[in-house]
Design a protein around this motif. Structure first.
Motif, mmCIF file in Angstrom:
data_model
loop_
_atom_site.group_PDB
_atom_site.id
_atom_site.type_symbol
_atom_site.label_atom_id
_atom_site.label_comp_id
_atom_site.label_asym_id
_atom_site.label_seq_id
_atom_site.Cartn_x
_atom_site.Cartn_y
_atom_site.Cartn_z
ATOM 1 N N GLN A 1 3.134 5.758 -3.187
ATOM 2 C CA GLN A 1 4.337 6.417 -3.699
ATOM 3 C C GLN A 1 4.306 6.506 -5.226
ATOM 4 O O GLN A 1 5.165 7.147 -5.829
ATOM 5 C CB GLN A 1 5.577 5.645 -3.236
ATOM 6 N N GLY A 2 3.318 5.867 -5.863
ATOM 7 C CA GLY A 2 3.205 5.937 -7.315
ATOM 8 C C GLY A 2 3.560 4.649 -8.023
ATOM 9 O O GLY A 2 3.550 4.598 -9.262
ATOM 10 N N PHE A 3 3.871 3.569 -7.273
ATOM 11 C CA PHE A 3 4.218 2.280 -7.878
ATOM 12 C C PHE A 3 3.013 1.353 -7.752
ATOM 13 O O PHE A 3 2.804 0.730 -6.704
ATOM 14 C CB PHE A 3 5.440 1.673 -7.192
ATOM 15 N N ALA A 4 2.236 1.244 -8.793
ATOM 16 C CA ALA A 4 1.026 0.416 -8.774
ATOM 17 C C ALA A 4 1.411 -1.037 -9.062
ATOM 18 O O ALA A 4 1.228 -1.546 -10.176
ATOM 19 C CB ALA A 4 0.015 0.927 -9.795
ATOM 20 N N VAL A 5 1.980 -1.711 -8.079
ATOM 21 C CA VAL A 5 2.466 -3.080 -8.260
ATOM 22 C C VAL A 5 2.023 -3.935 -7.082
ATOM 23 O O VAL A 5 1.644 -3.432 -6.029
ATOM 24 C CB VAL A 5 4.009 -3.099 -8.365
ATOM 25 N N LYS A 6 2.120 -5.237 -7.308
ATOM 26 C CA LYS A 6 1.918 -6.200 -6.238
ATOM 27 C C LYS A 6 3.273 -6.804 -5.863
ATOM 28 O O LYS A 6 4.189 -6.847 -6.679
ATOM 29 C CB LYS A 6 0.949 -7.297 -6.686
ATOM 30 N N LEU A 7 3.390 -7.275 -4.632
ATOM 31 C CA LEU A 7 4.641 -7.812 -4.136
ATOM 32 C C LEU A 7 4.565 -9.333 -4.031
ATOM 33 O O LEU A 7 3.588 -9.881 -3.518
ATOM 34 C CB LEU A 7 4.981 -7.220 -2.765
ATOM 35 N N ALA A 8 5.613 -9.990 -4.528
ATOM 36 C CA ALA A 8 5.771 -11.427 -4.354
ATOM 37 C C ALA A 8 7.041 -11.637 -3.538
ATOM 38 O O ALA A 8 8.112 -11.150 -3.908
ATOM 39 C CB ALA A 8 5.871 -12.131 -5.700
ATOM 40 N N VAL A 9 6.936 -12.358 -2.420
ATOM 41 C CA VAL A 9 8.053 -12.516 -1.494
ATOM 42 C C VAL A 9 8.467 -13.981 -1.438
ATOM 43 O O VAL A 9 7.619 -14.867 -1.283
ATOM 44 C CB VAL A 9 7.677 -12.019 -0.078
ATOM 45 N N ALA B 1 0.829 -1.208 0.000
ATOM 46 C CA ALA B 1 0.000 0.000 0.000
ATOM 47 C C ALA B 1 0.863 1.257 0.000
ATOM 48 O O ALA B 1 0.553 2.247 -0.659
ATOM 49 C CB ALA B 1 -0.939 -0.008 1.203
ATOM 50 N N ALA B 2 1.974 1.224 0.765
ATOM 51 C CA ALA B 2 2.870 2.377 0.794
ATOM 52 C C ALA B 2 3.513 2.608 -0.567
ATOM 53 O O ALA B 2 3.673 3.754 -1.018
ATOM 54 C CB ALA B 2 3.945 2.166 1.862
ATOM 55 N N LEU B 3 3.882 1.537 -1.247
ATOM 56 C CA LEU B 3 4.450 1.672 -2.592
ATOM 57 C C LEU B 3 3.421 2.220 -3.569
ATOM 58 O O LEU B 3 3.738 3.051 -4.432
ATOM 59 C CB LEU B 3 4.969 0.308 -3.072
ATOM 60 N N ASN B 4 2.184 1.746 -3.450
ATOM 61 C CA ASN B 4 1.113 2.265 -4.319
ATOM 62 C C ASN B 4 0.914 3.755 -4.103
ATOM 63 O O ASN B 4 0.739 4.521 -5.058
ATOM 64 C CB ASN B 4 -0.194 1.512 -4.060
#
Length: 558
Positions: free
Chosen positions: A496-504, A491-494
């Protein structure tokens, strides 16, 4: 004849008298002129900004009969017809106000809705005004939904609330919503000046400015405080009496505190703080006024051209302080004052808390003592004396030579070189994605966009690859791979302008922001040790007095 308080005496009777809500006035005026009336209105905003007042003016506008009794819907109610006078006096039979704070049950709402089946008796429209509507129970909200969505053509709903978050979305979607803003201190000041001119009461401008700030955006609060100040000052509004009434801190105390902090004069800070205690002045007010002054100072530091754009009597003193205090210290002190206000209620003594907040700046105040300055007393020694070993402190550094070898201990060092990639530990494998991830995480941490577990996940992870809509991270600790932490980081990345999902994934990490920070810190530590060891004065002490540097006792401060 009984006295009518200013807040009621000067309550606006039409839209032209409304202050500070031009956006709402314009929208309602245009709707009335064009006869485009909604069946339900929701007015939101803090206390004393005009929600009930707008409701009454709107009721007059749609029911006004004109001076000659032939008028229609208008944006300028006459104020003299029977409908206007009855609404102003609270006895218009077709205008009903329900206080939901004390009538919040389904029975009260149903009793109100039962009147909806009857056409207006005296006016053109029935108006149901429900104040503090968020206080209604869920059952009461459900009972009014159908009527609120499709009321009779002669019925208008007006809802008002200070907490729209508690109003169900099913109600919000059925209403035309207007947010009444808190009023700026300048707007309140202008209105108070006009009111007191009509009352023929003398007032000092600074006294009105204090009242305007104390109102916190509420015109009703401002007028109520003015009433109190008039009584307190025996019919006069003077700065000194208003300050005494409000418990405000005189600007001279605030300027004195900032000046003492700029000079790192802790004794003066404690003395002024104690003076506030003895005079019974508010600690919270002191921090608030300091925040105002520091904000002005920061503007003067960032925009020097603003130096000639103010008629504030304290402008010259603020200009002097802005030049005396570094910009980074101004920002730090401003932040400490803001956060310090929340700490006052936690401390057993608010004045002790105030002193601690102010002294905190001195604890974190950047200082850069040179090694030569720290060891200067040694160069002046002509003879050897026997004395116990003492650590060298940052505030009062000294080294006493003795007949036995001297140990140089706990010497804080601030100056160090910037880290370079070629000297970083071999366990850190520099990658391009690592550069990007370290910068991104640094911004998130600096903006406090991630905290707790999400922050650790960001710092301890390595960015492996970036796809169009998905970023791949790797961590070594399974405990960091929590769903909540991953969602917060995403959510913080979104934001910040990065509309991505995270894979860990779990695996060996060789280039994380935490590893980079540790490597940079290690290099700074090494540079600091080299700085001490190569200093001529230190070398002289080692050679002439048998001194030695105790390993692990050179500490970095920044």
């Amino acid at each position: 004849m009984s006295y009518l308080v200013l807040a009621r005496k000067y309550r606006p009777r039409n839209f032209t008298e409304m202050v500070g809500q031009e956006h709402v006035v314009q929208a309602l005026t245009n709707a009335l002129v064009q006869q485009r009336l909604h069946h339900a209105y929701l007015f939101t905003g803090t206390r004393g900004v005009g929600k009930t007042t707008v409701s009454r003016i709107l009721a007059k506008s749609i029911n006004c009969q004109g001076v000659d009794g032939q008028g229609g819907i208008t944006a300028e109610p006459c104020g003299v017809c029977q409908a206007c006078q009855d609404i102003d006096s609270g006895r218009f039979v077709d205008y009903t106000e329900l206080d939901a704070a004390s009538n919040r049950g389904v029975d009260e709402v149903q009793s109100l809705l039962e009147q909806a089946v009857y056409k207006p008796v005296q006016g053109r429209f029935k108006v149901f005004m429900i104040d503090e509507v968020h206080m209604l129970t869920n059952t009461a909200f459900n009972a009014m939904l159908k009527t609120l969505e499709e009321p009779p053509e002669y019925l208008k709903f007006v809802l008002a609330t200070t907490d729209p978050q508690k109003v169900p979305v099913t109600v919000l979607s059925r209403c035309l919503q207007f947010n009444l803003r808190p009023m700026a201190p300048e707007t309140v000041f202008e209105h108070l000046t006009q009111v007191l001119a009509q009352e023929n009461l003398p007032a000092e401008p600074m006294a009105l400015k204090l009242l305007s700030r104390a109102a916190r955006g509420s015109m009703r609060d401002a007028l109520s405080l003015t009433d109190q100040a008039i009584a307190f000052g025996s019919g006069q509004l003077q700065e000194a009496t208003v300050r005494l009434m409000l418990g405000s801190v005189d600007r001279s105390h605030v300027m004195g505190l900032i000046d003492a902090l700029s000079r790192a004069d802790g004794a003066s800070v404690v003395a002024i703080s104690e003076g506030l205690r003895l005079n019974g002045l508010s600690a919270a007010s002191a921090l608030e006024d300091m925040s105002v002054v520091l904000q002005r100072m920061a503007v003067l530091q960032a925009v020097p051209s603003a130096a000639a754009e103010s008629d504030d009597p304290d402008h010259h003193e603020m200009l002097r302080l802005s030049q005396a205090m570094p910009a980074d210290e101004t920002q730090l002190l401003y932040s400490l004052c803001l956060h310090g206000r929340t700490e006052l209620g936690l401390a057993p003594d608010e004045y002790a808390a105030l002193t601690m907040v102010l002294l905190r700046l001195l604890a974190f105040k950047p200082q850069a003592p040179k090694v030569q300055q720290a060891l200067a007393p040694v160069a002046q020694k002509k003879t050897l004396t026997t004395a116990p070993v003492r650590p060298i402190e940052a505030t009062a550094p000294s080294v006493v030579p003795s007949a036995t070898p001297v140990q140089i201990r706990n010497l804080p060092i601030r100056e160090a070189t910037e880290p370079s990639e070629r000297t970083m530990p071999k366990v850190l494998a520099i990658t391009e994605e690592g550069h990007f991830w370290a910068q991104t995480v640094g911004q998130l941490v600096a903006n406090e966009a991630v905290t707790a577990l999400a922050r650790e996940l960001a710092l301890q992870s390595q960015l492996i690859a970036r796809d169009t809509d998905q970023w791949h991270l790797r961590i070594e600790s399974e405990s960091l791979n929590q769903g909540t932490a991953r969602e917060r980081l995403q959510a913080a990345l979104n934001a910040q302008g990065f509309a991505v999902k995270l894979a860990v994934e779990i695996g060996k990490v060789t280039d994380s922001p935490a590893q980079r920070n540790a490597a940079a810190l290690a290099e700074k530590q090494k540079a600091a040790e080299n700085l001490i060891q190569s200093d001529p004065l230190v070398q002289d002490m080692i050679q002439n007095f048998g001194a030695k540097i105790v390993p692990g006792t050179i500490r970095l401060i920044s």
